[in-house]
Structures are given as structure tokens and as C-alpha cells.
Design a protein around this motif. Structure first.
Motif, PDB file in Angstrom:
ATOM      1  N   ALA A 279     -22.244  95.473  53.696  1.00 35.80           N
ATOM      2  CA  ALA A 279     -21.626  96.080  52.355  1.00 35.80           C
ATOM      3  C   ALA A 279     -22.291  97.040  51.763  1.00 35.80           C
ATOM      4  O   ALA A 279     -21.266  98.229  51.557  1.00 35.80           O
ATOM      5  N   CYS A 280     -23.568  97.340  51.837  1.00 33.19           N
ATOM      6  CA  CYS A 280     -23.975  98.604  51.192  1.00 33.19           C
ATOM      7  C   CYS A 280     -24.599  99.579  52.172  1.00 33.19           C
ATOM      8  O   CYS A 280     -24.992 100.711  51.917  1.00 33.19           O
TER       9      CYS A 280
ATOM     10  N   CYS B 207     -26.530  96.756  56.496  1.00 32.56           N
ATOM     11  CA  CYS B 207     -25.932  95.728  55.759  1.00 32.56           C
ATOM     12  C   CYS B 207     -24.269  96.163  55.789  1.00 32.56           C
ATOM     13  O   CYS B 207     -23.915  97.150  55.760  1.00 32.56           O
TER      14      CYS B 207
ATOM     15  N   GLY C  35     -30.953  94.536  49.364  1.00 34.28           N
ATOM     16  CA  GLY C  35     -30.581  95.749  48.648  1.00 34.28           C
ATOM     17  C   GLY C  35     -29.122  95.305  47.623  1.00 34.28           C
ATOM     18  O   GLY C  35     -29.449  95.594  46.599  1.00 34.28           O
ATOM     19  N   CYS C  36     -28.174  94.628  48.115  1.00 34.29           N
ATOM     20  CA  CYS C  36     -27.304  94.226  47.276  1.00 34.29           C
ATOM     21  C   CYS C  36     -26.781  92.666  47.189  1.00 34.29           C
ATOM     22  O   CYS C  36     -25.823  92.269  46.689  1.00 34.29           O
ATOM     23  N   GLY C  37     -27.463  92.016  47.968  1.00 33.19           N
ATOM     24  CA  GLY C  37     -27.504  90.206  48.228  1.00 33.19           C
ATOM     25  C   GLY C  37     -26.258  89.790  48.687  1.00 33.19           C
ATOM     26  O   GLY C  37     -26.056  88.722  48.749  1.00 33.19           O
ATOM     27  N   ALA C  38     -25.608  90.947  49.475  1.00 31.79           N
ATOM     28  CA  ALA C  38     -24.438  90.358  50.659  1.00 31.79           C
ATOM     29  C   ALA C  38     -24.927  89.365  51.403  1.00 31.79           C
ATOM     30  O   ALA C  38     -26.120  89.599  52.170  1.00 31.79           O
TER      31      ALA C  38
ATOM     32  N   CYS D 120     -28.664  90.403  51.986  1.00 30.25           N
ATOM     33  CA  CYS D 120     -29.343  91.882  52.025  1.00 30.25           C
ATOM     34  C   CYS D 120     -30.302  92.076  50.820  1.00 30.25           C
ATOM     35  O   CYS D 120     -29.771  91.471  49.810  1.00 30.25           O
TER      36      CYS D 120
END
Length: 241
Positions: free
Chosen positions: A59-60, A57, A41-44, A39
Motif C-alpha cells: 500500500a505505502c 508494503c 506505517g499505514c496499517g495495511a 504494515c
């Protein structure tokens, strides 16, 4: 027979959708950018098992990949084409293979105006191979040789416009998509190839004019051509059925 095909198609839809959704997210990046592995945005990390139909995503909850349910709706349309197109098992397998790759290609091209080699080249290779199986197990080499000539000729014609006209011509991604498009349409005959190209041109012209009148684009705008090529091909296959 139709009912069994529909049930089988629904089962395949359920299993294929997560993979194609991941392909759109992974390759739907601007030209020159590395493929997406997480992602923005959050790197997930992302994968087929983590991306749901909502297109967010896990996660976020940021937007990621195709719009909500876009992959599923495109697959339903692809399944309808597959059910309506006539042919042997190998011919239908070739159409199914091409449609499976066409879905992420359309969505990626709409998002970032590019047709990645990781999607166009397997689409072409598998289509040609499966049509070769159809030739070997049924109708003979004639249609397959015509398919090879049509695919190569259409791809070269598209690539030539890039060399001659630069950005005003077709992109190289369009030329690589034309490999599978030309082969598939050429298998059903030269008239089917011509009909597919005419429908593609009409669709792109009508949509371009509508967007221009609605002031959504300018005269100098360059619309992604891949979606029109896919739609024109699907329509020509249905007319040839």
C-alpha cells in the motif's frame, strides 16, 4: 536425476518463497512485541500474497520484512544444500524441512536478534519426525536414537549457559534451535555434530573479529548466533555428504 531435482526445487522455491517472506515479516518484531499483522506505517494488512520480493508494503511502499530478494537468495542457497546432500527420500525430506524453517529463522535473528518459538519448535518436531520415518523405513532405530540424544543434549547445553551466564550465554531461542540442529547432525554421526559445532564457532569468531576490526561492533556486543548455527550445520551436512 539432478536435473529433475533442480526443476522440482525451482517449483518449490516459487511456491514457498511468499510464505517464508510473510513469516519473516510477521515474526521479525522485537522481543515482547506482538506478531505483526499489518504494515507499521499505514496499517495495511499483510499476507503471503501481498508481500513481494522487494520487501515493501503493497500500500505505502514502506520497508517491511526481509531486505529485497533476501528470502529468494537464501532459498537458492538452501536448495543447493538439499541437492548436494545425499540420503534416502525420508532423510532428504528431513533436511528440506529443516532448511525451510532455517531461512526465516536466520533473517528474523539478523533483524531483531530473536528466534521465535513459532519457528524453532516446528523445525525441531518435523525434523525428528521425518528422521523417525527414515529410521523406520531404512537404517533402523540406532541413528534416530542418536539424533534424539544429540538434539536434547545440545539444547540442554545451550540452555545451561543461559542459566549460568545470563545474557553472556546462549539465548533460549538458540537452545530451541539447537534441538533440530543437534538431531539433524547427530543423525549423521557424532563426528558430524562435532564438525558442525566447530564450524559454527569458527564462523562466529571470524565474523565477530572482522566486525570488531571494522569498528562495526564493540567488545561488549552480542551477535545473533542463530545464523552461524545454521551456516555451520549446513556446511557440516555438505561435508558429510
Amino acid at each position: 536425476m539432478m536435473k529433475s531435482l533442480s526443476v522440482l526445487g525451482i517449483l518449490r522455491l516459487v511456491t514457498v518463497a511468499p510464505v517464508l517472506r510473510f513469516a519473516v515479516a510477521r515474526y521479525g518484531v522485537p522481543p515482547g512485541s506482538p506478531t505483526r499483522s499489518g504494515c507499521a506505517g499505514c496499517g495495511a494488512p499483510i499476507g503471503p500474497a501481498t508481500l513481494g520480493p522487494a520487501g515493501r508494503c503493497p500500500a505505502c511502499r514502506g520497508r517491511l520484512g526481509a531486505p529485497p530478494a533476501a528470502v529468494e537468495l537464501a532459498l537458492v542457497a538452501a536448495l543447493a544444500v538439499l541437492v548436494l546432500v545425499d540420503g534416502t527420500l525420508a532423510e532428504r525430506a528431513a533436511v528440506a524441512w529443516w532448511l525451510a524453517w532455517a531461512v526465516p529463522l536466520v533473517l528474523v535473528d539478523l533483524a531483531v536478534r530473536r528466534l521465535p518459538d513459532r519457528l524453532t519448535l516446528p523445525a525441531a518436531a518435523g525434523t525428528v519426525l521425518l528422521l523417525g520415518v527414515a529410521a523406520a523405513t531404512g537404517v533402523g532405530s540406532g541413528p534416530w536414537l542418536r539424533a534424539l540424544a544429540a538434539g536434547a543434549g545440545l539444547a540442554l547445553a545451550f540452555a545451561a549457559t543461559t542459566l549460568l551466564f545470563g545474557r553472556r550465554g546462549f539465548g533460549l531461542g538458540d537452545a530451541k534451535l539447537a534441538l533440530s540442529v543437534g538431531a539433524l547432525l547427530g543423525w549423521y554421526g557424532w563426528p558430524t555434530l562435532v564438525v558442525g559445532l566447530v564450524l559454527t564457532s569458527v564462523l562466529s569468531g571470524v565474523v565477530g573479529l572482522a566486525l570488531l576490526l571494522a569498528r562495526r561492533v564493540r567488545w561488549s556486543s552480542h551477535l545473533p548466533f542463530g545464523p552461524f548455527l545454521v551456516l555451520g550445520t549446513a556446511a557440516a551436512l555438505l561435508l558429510a555428504a
